[in-house]
Design an enzyme around this catalytic site. Structure first.
Site, PDB file in Angstrom:
ATOM      1  N   TYR A 190     -21.790 -39.899  53.312  1.00 24.76           N
ATOM      2  CA  TYR A 190     -20.769 -40.403  52.321  1.00 24.76           C
ATOM      3  C   TYR A 190     -20.044 -39.429  51.230  1.00 24.76           C
ATOM      4  O   TYR A 190     -19.079 -39.960  50.910  1.00 24.76           O
ATOM      5  CB  TYR A 190     -21.619 -41.588  51.670  1.00 24.76           C
ATOM      6  CG  TYR A 190     -21.885 -42.866  52.382  1.00 24.76           C
ATOM      7  CD1 TYR A 190     -20.707 -43.739  52.646  1.00 24.76           C
ATOM      8  CD2 TYR A 190     -23.060 -43.130  52.975  1.00 24.76           C
ATOM      9  CE1 TYR A 190     -21.151 -44.873  53.525  1.00 24.76           C
ATOM     10  CE2 TYR A 190     -23.346 -44.188  53.964  1.00 24.76           C
ATOM     11  CZ  TYR A 190     -22.339 -44.990  54.103  1.00 24.76           C
ATOM     12  OH  TYR A 190     -22.485 -46.108  55.072  1.00 24.76           O
ATOM     13  N   GLN A 243     -13.223 -55.153  52.218  1.00 19.61           N
ATOM     14  CA  GLN A 243     -14.321 -54.665  52.803  1.00 19.61           C
ATOM     15  C   GLN A 243     -14.149 -53.104  52.642  1.00 19.61           C
ATOM     16  O   GLN A 243     -15.455 -52.323  53.045  1.00 19.61           O
ATOM     17  CB  GLN A 243     -14.467 -54.754  54.325  1.00 19.61           C
ATOM     18  CG  GLN A 243     -14.413 -56.491  54.589  1.00 19.61           C
ATOM     19  CD  GLN A 243     -14.553 -56.751  56.124  1.00 19.61           C
ATOM     20  OE1 GLN A 243     -15.425 -56.665  56.761  1.00 19.61           O
ATOM     21  NE2 GLN A 243     -13.300 -56.879  56.488  1.00 19.61           N
ATOM     22  N   ASN A 244     -13.062 -52.617  52.322  1.00 19.26           N
ATOM     23  CA  ASN A 244     -12.970 -50.997  52.338  1.00 19.26           C
ATOM     24  C   ASN A 244     -13.904 -50.441  51.179  1.00 19.26           C
ATOM     25  O   ASN A 244     -13.735 -50.870  50.098  1.00 19.26           O
ATOM     26  CB  ASN A 244     -11.732 -50.559  52.255  1.00 19.26           C
ATOM     27  CG  ASN A 244     -10.901 -51.161  53.652  1.00 19.26           C
ATOM     28  OD1 ASN A 244     -11.627 -51.533  54.339  1.00 19.26           O
ATOM     29  ND2 ASN A 244      -9.671 -51.180  53.568  1.00 19.26           N
ATOM     30  N   ALA A 295      -0.530 -52.089  59.502  1.00 22.17           N
ATOM     31  CA  ALA A 295      -0.372 -52.742  58.415  1.00 22.17           C
ATOM     32  C   ALA A 295       0.509 -52.046  57.357  1.00 22.17           C
ATOM     33  O   ALA A 295       1.201 -52.903  56.507  1.00 22.17           O
ATOM     34  CB  ALA A 295      -1.732 -52.485  57.598  1.00 22.17           C
ATOM     35  N   HIS A 340     -18.070 -54.523  49.946  1.00 23.72           N
ATOM     36  CA  HIS A 340     -18.937 -53.633  50.457  1.00 23.72           C
ATOM     37  C   HIS A 340     -19.113 -52.531  49.861  1.00 23.72           C
ATOM     38  O   HIS A 340     -19.904 -51.270  50.130  1.00 23.72           O
ATOM     39  CB  HIS A 340     -18.672 -53.439  51.954  1.00 23.72           C
ATOM     40  CG  HIS A 340     -18.693 -54.493  52.962  1.00 23.72           C
ATOM     41  ND1 HIS A 340     -17.910 -54.332  54.226  1.00 23.72           N
ATOM     42  CD2 HIS A 340     -19.148 -55.573  52.897  1.00 23.72           C
ATOM     43  CE1 HIS A 340     -18.085 -55.554  54.808  1.00 23.72           C
ATOM     44  NE2 HIS A 340     -18.889 -56.392  54.038  1.00 23.72           N
ATOM     45  N   SER A 382     -11.809 -56.114  62.170  1.00 27.24           N
ATOM     46  CA  SER A 382     -11.894 -56.442  63.387  1.00 27.24           C
ATOM     47  C   SER A 382     -12.625 -57.717  63.525  1.00 27.24           C
ATOM     48  O   SER A 382     -12.779 -58.222  64.542  1.00 27.24           O
ATOM     49  CB  SER A 382     -12.832 -55.308  64.255  1.00 27.24           C
ATOM     50  OG  SER A 382     -14.011 -55.124  63.450  1.00 27.24           O
ATOM     51  N   CYS A 430     -29.261 -39.319  37.649  1.00 25.31           N
ATOM     52  CA  CYS A 430     -28.836 -40.611  37.064  1.00 25.31           C
ATOM     53  C   CYS A 430     -28.157 -40.610  35.737  1.00 25.31           C
ATOM     54  O   CYS A 430     -28.902 -40.147  34.790  1.00 25.31           O
ATOM     55  CB  CYS A 430     -29.957 -42.007  37.219  1.00 25.31           C
ATOM     56  SG  CYS A 430     -29.405 -43.372  36.311  1.00 25.31           S
TER      57      CYS A 430
HETATM   58  N1  APR Z   1      -2.910 -51.353  61.150  1.00 32.71           N
HETATM   59  C1  APR Z   1      -3.454 -52.593  61.151  1.00 32.71           C
HETATM   60  N2  APR Z   1      -4.656 -52.709  61.941  1.00 32.71           N
HETATM   61  C2  APR Z   1      -5.216 -51.758  62.381  1.00 32.71           C
HETATM   62  C3  APR Z   1      -4.502 -50.600  62.346  1.00 32.71           C
HETATM   63  C4  APR Z   1      -3.476 -50.333  61.500  1.00 32.71           C
HETATM   64  N3  APR Z   1      -2.845 -49.139  61.563  1.00 32.71           N
HETATM   65  N4  APR Z   1      -5.260 -49.565  62.840  1.00 32.71           N
HETATM   66  C5  APR Z   1      -6.534 -50.242  63.113  1.00 32.71           C
HETATM   67  N5  APR Z   1      -6.127 -51.386  62.896  1.00 32.71           N
HETATM   68  C6  APR Z   1      -7.321 -52.532  63.060  1.00 32.71           C
HETATM   69  C7  APR Z   1      -8.195 -52.405  64.697  1.00 32.71           C
HETATM   70  O1  APR Z   1      -7.262 -53.006  65.620  1.00 32.71           O
HETATM   71  C8  APR Z   1      -9.346 -53.157  64.297  1.00 32.71           C
HETATM   72  O2  APR Z   1      -9.272 -54.578  64.405  1.00 32.71           O
HETATM   73  O3  APR Z   1      -8.183 -52.556  62.252  1.00 32.71           O
HETATM   74  C9  APR Z   1      -9.491 -52.972  62.592  1.00 32.71           C
HETATM   75  C10 APR Z   1     -10.480 -52.295  62.030  1.00 32.71           C
HETATM   76  O4  APR Z   1     -11.628 -52.657  62.365  1.00 32.71           O
HETATM   77  P1  APR Z   1     -12.887 -52.007  62.016  1.00 32.71           P
HETATM   78  O5  APR Z   1     -13.156 -50.486  62.250  1.00 32.71           O
HETATM   79  O6  APR Z   1     -14.152 -52.549  62.878  1.00 32.71           O
HETATM   80  O7  APR Z   1     -13.038 -52.164  60.369  1.00 32.71           O
HETATM   81  P2  APR Z   1     -13.503 -53.606  59.590  1.00 32.71           P
HETATM   82  O8  APR Z   1     -13.129 -54.660  60.165  1.00 32.71           O
HETATM   83  O9  APR Z   1     -13.143 -53.185  58.307  1.00 32.71           O
HETATM   84  O10 APR Z   1     -15.231 -53.164  59.820  1.00 32.71           O
HETATM   85  C11 APR Z   1     -15.806 -54.168  58.761  1.00 32.71           C
HETATM   86  O11 APR Z   1     -17.853 -52.846  58.972  1.00 32.71           O
HETATM   87  O12 APR Z   1     -18.837 -51.111  59.413  1.00 32.71           O
HETATM   88  C12 APR Z   1     -18.812 -51.925  58.722  1.00 32.71           C
HETATM   89  O13 APR Z   1     -19.062 -52.194  56.225  1.00 32.71           O
HETATM   90  C13 APR Z   1     -18.146 -51.647  57.448  1.00 32.71           C
HETATM   91  O14 APR Z   1     -16.335 -52.677  56.003  1.00 32.71           O
HETATM   92  C14 APR Z   1     -16.900 -52.107  57.408  1.00 32.71           C
HETATM   93  C15 APR Z   1     -17.202 -53.609  58.193  1.00 32.71           C
END
Ligand code: APR
Length: 238
Positions: free
Chosen positions: A61, A96-97, A225, A114, A183, A141
């Protein structure tokens, strides 16, 4: 089509995931090899991992926090901040970011469900606070001055995401739900579309690939995006 209408009073909820920040150079989580930058999820993103190997978890992190200085909001983040300013109805952005790119773009009606890289949580006094730079083991802290008990304020697997009551209320009252760059692999965020659908909201997905919950959306637009979001916002506000 509702996704382009932007009527006065329409209530809008937007969910973003790692794909939102991908065009800023922030790596997404689920690479083809299923690893997070070479780590198994259970080795770095669970409370058990933190007890087992705090140095590894902090290093992971700390590196991600340091990386934030090298990236900037993309056109998609900026478009969502503009939408918040100009949208005539209710607006809530749920991300979620754990990066800070939405707020650096100007978003304010924002929930980090998150957690945030730039916040810490002291397990000794339970206070949460802004954090910049390295945390590492032995972090002090700022509230109670205990060492060794500060962890990243990140929601790990097995922990409850933040502000779920507020998010659920917004979803139950929304007319338009838009999911961007996620995803659909991780609940409860992956289930938001089903709540929105249940109350009759129009559900739109903007993603590079169809998500795991794609069938629940009224419409899916595929692309980056940083291109799809500004184009959608432009039409919505037109
Ligand atoms: N523009 C749009 N979408 C995109 C791009 C882009 N340039 N690049 C990748 N993606 C899409 C991928 O196709 C995928 O479906 O973004 C998605 C990313 O998926 P993940 O990596 O699984 O991320 P996320 O869905 O945010 O994960 C959810 O899981 O690991 C935990 O806590 C963590 O917040 C996170 C959560």
């Amino acid at each position: 089509m509702v996704a382009e209408r932007g009527q006065n009073g329409e209530r809008l909820v937007i969910l973003t995931g790692a794909g939102m920040s991908a065009d800023s150079g922030v790596p997404t989580f689920r690479a083809a090899d299923g690893l997070w930058e070479g780590h198994r999820v259970e080795d770095i993103a669970t409370p058990e991992a933190f007890v087992r190997d705090p140095a590894l978890v902090h290093a992971f992190y700390d590196a991600r926090r340091a990386y934030l200085d090298a990236v900037a909001p993309n056109a998609g983040h900026l478009a969502l901040a503009r939408l918040e300013r100009e949208w005539p109805g209710d607006f809530l952005l749920v991300t979620q970011n754990v990066d800070d790119l939405h707020e650096r773009a100007g978003s304010t009606r924002l929930i980090h469900m998150h957690g945030e890289l730039k916040r810490g949580w002291c397990l000794a006094c339970d206070d949460r606070f802004a954090w910049s730079g390295t945390m590492g083991e032995g972090a002090l802290c700022p509230s109670c001055a205990t060492c060794d008990e500060v962890r990243p304020d990140i929601v790990w697997f097995g922990e409850m995401p933040y502000q779920m009551d507020r998010i659920d209320e917004a979803l139950r009252g929304c007319d338009l739900f838009v999911s961007i760059g996620t995803s659909g692999a991780v609940y409860p965020a992956a289930g938001f579309v089903q709540t929105a659908r249940y109350v009759g909201a129009h559900c739109l997905e903007l993603n590079l690939d169809p998500s795991q919950g794609s069938i629940f959306f009224d419409e899916t637009r595929l692309g980056r995006a940083s291109e799809l979001v500004p184009a959608w916002v432009e039409k919505l506000l037109a």
